[in-house]
Design a protein around this motif. Structure first.
Motif, PDB file in Angstrom:
ATOM      1  N   THR A 157      -1.504   4.242  -0.885  1.00 10.64           N
ATOM      2  CA  THR A 157      -2.810   4.088  -0.233  1.00 10.64           C
ATOM      3  C   THR A 157      -2.712   3.704   1.247  1.00 10.64           C
ATOM      4  O   THR A 157      -3.730   3.486   1.898  1.00 10.64           O
ATOM      5  CB  THR A 157      -3.649   3.017  -0.961  1.00 10.64           C
TER       6      THR A 157
ATOM      7  N   GLU B 149      -2.686   3.960   5.121  1.00 13.13           N
ATOM      8  CA  GLU B 149      -3.283   4.926   6.027  1.00 13.13           C
ATOM      9  C   GLU B 149      -3.008   4.564   7.479  1.00 13.13           C
ATOM     10  O   GLU B 149      -3.027   3.392   7.852  1.00 13.13           O
ATOM     11  CB  GLU B 149      -4.803   4.973   5.838  1.00 13.13           C
TER      12      GLU B 149
ATOM     13  N   MET C 143       0.816  -1.212   0.000  1.00 11.90           N
ATOM     14  CA  MET C 143       0.000   0.000   0.000  1.00 11.90           C
ATOM     15  C   MET C 143       0.852   1.266   0.000  1.00 11.90           C
ATOM     16  O   MET C 143       0.458   2.290  -0.577  1.00 11.90           O
ATOM     17  CB  MET C 143      -0.970  -0.012   1.186  1.00 11.90           C
TER      18      MET C 143
ATOM     19  N   TRP D 201      -9.585   0.082  -0.162  1.00 10.93           N
ATOM     20  CA  TRP D 201      -8.207   0.196  -0.640  1.00 10.93           C
ATOM     21  C   TRP D 201      -7.397  -1.037  -0.240  1.00 10.93           C
ATOM     22  O   TRP D 201      -6.562  -1.508  -1.008  1.00 10.93           O
ATOM     23  CB  TRP D 201      -7.556   1.463  -0.085  1.00 10.93           C
TER      24      TRP D 201
END
Length: 404
Positions: A308, A310, A303, A342
């Protein structure tokens, strides 16, 4: 002016449990999260919010985005350990509550912290009395974000239910991470008994959530258009044994049933009961779930490369800003909000599973994975390794004067 009573602090881990805290680092982490939300600008969200489990991780992030994104007054209920002496400086959540309140009050917002057991009737009564007497009379948002090891039966206080992180119907073997030793080790977890499954559902399901909403409604403190939300998790099939299809998965299934019951309770005030499926993040709870940390260090790597990844504040601010109060809700066929899309992205999952197959005790702590990110995020929960915070001691007299 600093006192002469400076207490030395340092990182201390026992396995995957933190045994020390840096209060100044916790303060900076709270400020960093506030600044992230401020940087995103204002949105029209809650105005009077109650967060059950609001002292850390997703609960704290939910509180911060309501306060500094939407200008909400907030109440948090959490069970945190205060300072005991110079060797036990309390929990990170204790300091998060203190420093959140400081920042909220600077911004002209109400910020009330209740420290105690959210499962008890006494705590529910204290909160309701406060809402009626000092909080404007009603709330328009309840976030239920509780990760607890045990709960007493409200009908029989002598009976204590204890939650378990176990598979069901089989034993499972896989790699786990020891953060203290920076090592990867093989771990086997036996299957849960039916009694353990039932106990986990009582603790981590939606029973207490239902009780909170019912008692708040009976007390007349829920505003028209009231919303309530509980966080769930599905994740990848590679973690299903311990989560989605394990004891915690059963608890989350029960929470969905509770959400439907709650919806019926609040239909007459145009209320909304929501389940939100979150993404995998680093928390005090997630690091002790077998196999899950190995999944995280692979997922985070993928990610990060996609842009992406988080942290809790990024994830929850997006949830409330875009989905709960915004115009970009993503619901699945069961009516659950899915900000975890995501993580669940097909290519992300394919690459994560492939990377997990490459991880060994010899290479897990290299650039192959995001172990360094995972470990740093865990240490930051406890106020360590926070950018710009380099203290190795705290002013004991100063910090012990602070109250949540």
């Amino acid at each position: 002016m600093m006192s002469d009573k400076m207490v030395k602090i340092s990182e201390k881990l026992k396995g995957n449990v933190a045994r020390s805290v840096n209060p100044y680092g916790c303060r900076q982490e709270v400020i960093n999260q506030i600044n992230y939300v401020k940087g995103k600008g204002h949105y029209d969200g809650a105005k009077k919010a109650l967060i059950i489990g609001g002292s850390s991780s997703y609960g704290l992030a939910s509180r911060i985005t309501q306060a500094f994104g939407s200008g909400a007054d907030t109440i948090s209920v959490a069970f945190e350990r205060p300072v005991k002496d110079e060797t036990m400086l309390g929990t990170a959540g204790w300091w998060n509550n203190i420093y959140f309140k400081q920042e909220a009050e600077k911004a002209g917002l109400l910020a009330k912290n209740f420290n105690g057991d959210a499962f008890t009737e006494d705590m529910k009564k204290q909160v309701i009395d406060y809402i009626k007497g000092e909080f404007g009379g009603q709330i328009d948002l309840l976030v239920y974000s509780v990760a607890a090891p045990k709960r007493s039966n409200p009908n029989n206080p002598d009976e204590v239910w204890r939650s378990q992180l176990k598979p069901i119907g089989k034993e499972v073997t896989g790699y786990n991470i020891n953060l203290q030793e920076n090592s990867l080790f093989e771990q086997t977890i036996e299957g849960a008994t039916q009694e353990e499954v039932d106990a986990t559902v009582h603790v981590m399901g939606g029973e207490d959530w239902e009780i909170w909403v019912q008692e708040l409604k009976d007390a007349g403190v829920l505003a028209e258009g009231f919303k309530t939300i509980l966080y769930s998790y599905i994740g990848s099939p590679v973690t299903y044994d311990f989560y989605h299809e394990g004891t915690l998965g059963k608890a989350k299934d029960a929470a969905e049933e509770s959400s439907h019951k709650i919806q019926k309770m609040i239909d007459d005030i145009d209320g909304k009961s929501l389940i939100s499926v979150s993404k995998a993040v680093t928390t005090k709870a997630s690091v002790v779930i077998p196999i899950f940390p190995v999944y995280c260090i692979a997922l985070y790597k993928v990610m990060q490369e996609k842009g992406t990844h988080e942290t809790p504040i990024m994830h929850k601010d997006r949830l409330f800003r875009d989905m709960v109060y915004g115009n970009k809700p993503e619901f699945d066929e069961r009516g659950r909000l899915r900000p975890d899309a995501w993580e669940q992205d097909e290519d992300t999952q394919k690459k994560t599973v492939a990377l997990m197959k490459q991880i060994t005790p010899e290479n897990f702590n290299t650039d192959l994975t995001a172990y360094s990110t995972f470990r740093k995020e865990f240490m930051q929960i406890n106020g360590f390794e926070v950018d710009g915070v380099n203290n190795d001691s705290v002013d004991y007299d100063e910090i012990t004067k602070l109250r949540p």
